[in-house]
Design a protein around this motif. Structure first.
Motif, short mmCIF file in Angstrom:
data_model
loop_
_atom_site.label_atom_id
_atom_site.label_comp_id
_atom_site.label_asym_id
_atom_site.label_seq_id
_atom_site.Cartn_x
_atom_site.Cartn_y
_atom_site.Cartn_z
N SER A 1 -14.03 7.84 -14.87
CA SER A 1 -13.39 6.71 -14.18
C SER A 1 -14.28 5.48 -14.30
CB SER A 1 -13.13 7.06 -12.71
OG SER A 1 -14.35 7.33 -12.05
N ASN A 2 -13.76 4.36 -13.82
CA ASN A 2 -14.49 3.10 -13.79
C ASN A 2 -15.05 2.73 -15.17
OD1 ASN A 2 -15.58 0.78 -12.66
ND2 ASN A 2 -17.40 1.81 -11.87
N LEU A 3 -14.19 2.77 -16.18
CA LEU A 3 -14.59 2.44 -17.55
C LEU A 3 -14.95 0.96 -17.65
CD1 LEU A 3 -11.73 4.37 -19.33
CD2 LEU A 3 -14.16 4.92 -19.50
N ARG A 4 -16.08 0.68 -18.33
CA ARG A 4 -16.53 -0.69 -18.50
C ARG A 4 -17.07 -0.86 -19.92
NH1 ARG A 4 -18.55 1.77 -14.40
NH2 ARG A 4 -20.77 1.72 -14.89
N GLU B 1 -26.01 7.81 -14.09
CA GLU B 1 -26.83 7.85 -12.88
C GLU B 1 -27.74 6.64 -12.78
OE1 GLU B 1 -28.75 11.66 -13.20
OE2 GLU B 1 -26.96 12.74 -12.57
N GLY B 2 -28.17 6.12 -13.93
CA GLY B 2 -29.04 4.95 -13.95
C GLY B 2 -28.28 3.63 -14.01
N GLY B 3 -26.95 3.70 -14.03
CA GLY B 3 -26.13 2.49 -14.10
C GLY B 3 -26.25 1.77 -15.43
N LYS B 4 -26.55 2.52 -16.50
CA LYS B 4 -26.78 1.92 -17.82
C LYS B 4 -25.55 2.02 -18.72
CE LYS B 4 -31.68 3.08 -17.79
NZ LYS B 4 -32.70 3.93 -18.40
N ASP C 1 -18.09 6.09 -14.92
CA ASP C 1 -18.54 7.07 -13.95
C ASP C 1 -18.12 8.43 -14.49
OD1 ASP C 1 -19.42 5.00 -12.37
OD2 ASP C 1 -17.67 5.01 -11.06
N LEU C 2 -19.10 9.29 -14.78
CA LEU C 2 -18.83 10.63 -15.30
C LEU C 2 -19.14 11.64 -14.21
CD1 LEU C 2 -20.47 10.43 -18.87
CD2 LEU C 2 -18.09 9.99 -18.24
N GLU C 3 -18.11 12.36 -13.77
CA GLU C 3 -18.29 13.37 -12.74
C GLU C 3 -18.35 14.74 -13.40
OE1 GLU C 3 -15.72 15.25 -9.08
OE2 GLU C 3 -15.56 13.10 -9.43
N ASN C 4 -19.52 15.37 -13.34
CA ASN C 4 -19.76 16.68 -13.95
C ASN C 4 -19.55 16.67 -15.47
OD1 ASN C 4 -20.35 17.97 -11.42
ND2 ASN C 4 -18.16 17.99 -11.01
N LEU C 5 -19.72 15.51 -16.09
CA LEU C 5 -19.51 15.35 -17.53
C LEU C 5 -20.68 14.63 -18.17
CD1 LEU C 5 -15.78 14.18 -17.52
CD2 LEU C 5 -16.61 16.40 -18.31
N THR C 6 -20.78 14.74 -19.51
CA THR C 6 -21.77 14.01 -20.29
C THR C 6 -21.30 13.87 -21.73
OG1 THR C 6 -24.14 13.82 -20.75
CG2 THR C 6 -23.16 16.03 -21.00
N THR D 1 -24.19 9.30 -21.65
CA THR D 1 -24.62 10.53 -21.00
C THR D 1 -24.56 10.43 -19.47
OG1 THR D 1 -26.94 9.84 -20.89
CG2 THR D 1 -26.22 11.00 -22.91
N GLN D 2 -24.71 11.57 -18.84
CA GLN D 2 -24.77 11.63 -17.39
C GLN D 2 -25.97 10.82 -16.88
OE1 GLN D 2 -22.57 13.22 -15.21
NE2 GLN D 2 -23.73 12.24 -13.61
N GLU D 3 -27.08 10.86 -17.62
CA GLU D 3 -28.28 10.12 -17.23
C GLU D 3 -28.02 8.61 -17.26
OE1 GLU D 3 -28.36 12.63 -19.65
OE2 GLU D 3 -29.04 14.08 -18.17
N ASP D 4 -27.25 8.14 -18.27
CA ASP D 4 -26.88 6.73 -18.32
C ASP D 4 -26.12 6.34 -17.06
OD1 ASP D 4 -27.92 6.25 -20.94
OD2 ASP D 4 -26.07 6.99 -21.83
#
Length: 166
Positions: A156-159, A96-99, A11-16, A91-94
């Motif tokens: 956070s929530n590194l996977r 947001e898409g749960g990828k 989970d990236l908050e305001n990051l990419t 990326t942030q797009e990843d």
């Protein structure tokens, strides 16, 4: 011979663009994970470290690999060879898409990688362009404040997953 693609998500908050300090093909970045023997199923007790900059000659035949190791249980020898040029930043797009984003491809002969460890030596940038370097993710998260963007940033929530690739 099986190739395994290490993929990461967070989970990236305001990051990419989360990636190793020198990029996905950083020769000095240590990839830490346990190895499972392909013959007997024994799991290594400690994490094994491989990096693109460390190579050893193969005992039989020509060429090099990044790791040669014997199973402590059945004594079978296996190798792990890193294949650069297949990864990209998360990326942030990843997010947001749960990828998951592909990070590094491993050619594993006699072993299967399991249990990737997020450690030190990562970089990321804020959505406003502020760069954060030398990040230690061994605590499973990173939090800071982006002065330029005037907002908090967080990883956070590194996977991770190791996906077999044909």
């Amino acid at each position: 011979m099986v190739n395994f693609m290490l993929k990461i998500a967070a989970d990236l908050e305001n990051l990419t663009n989360l990636q190793p300090q020198g990029g996905c093909d950083d020769p000095s970045f240590p990839y830490l994970f346990k190895l499972k023997c392909g013959r007997c199923g024994e799991l290594s007790q400690k994490e094994t470290c491989v990096s693109l900059g460390d190579t050893v000659s193969l005992l039989q035949g020509k060429g090099t690999t990044n790791l040669v190791q014997k199973c402590k249980f059945c004594m079978r020898e296996g190798t792990v060879t890193m294949i650069p040029g297949k990864g990209r930043p998360l990326t942030q797009e990843d997010c947001e898409g749960g990828k998951f984003a592909p990070l590094m491809l491993f050619d594993c002969r006699g072993y299967e990688p399991v249990g990737f460890v997020f450690g030190d030596g990562w970089k990321v940038e804020s959505l406003e362009g502020t760069k954060f370097e030398g990040i230690d993710l061994s605590g499973d998260e990173f939090a800071e404040y982006d002065e330029k963007g005037e907002c908090p940033v967080m990883i956070s929530n590194l996977r991770f997953t190791f996906e077999p690739v044909k």
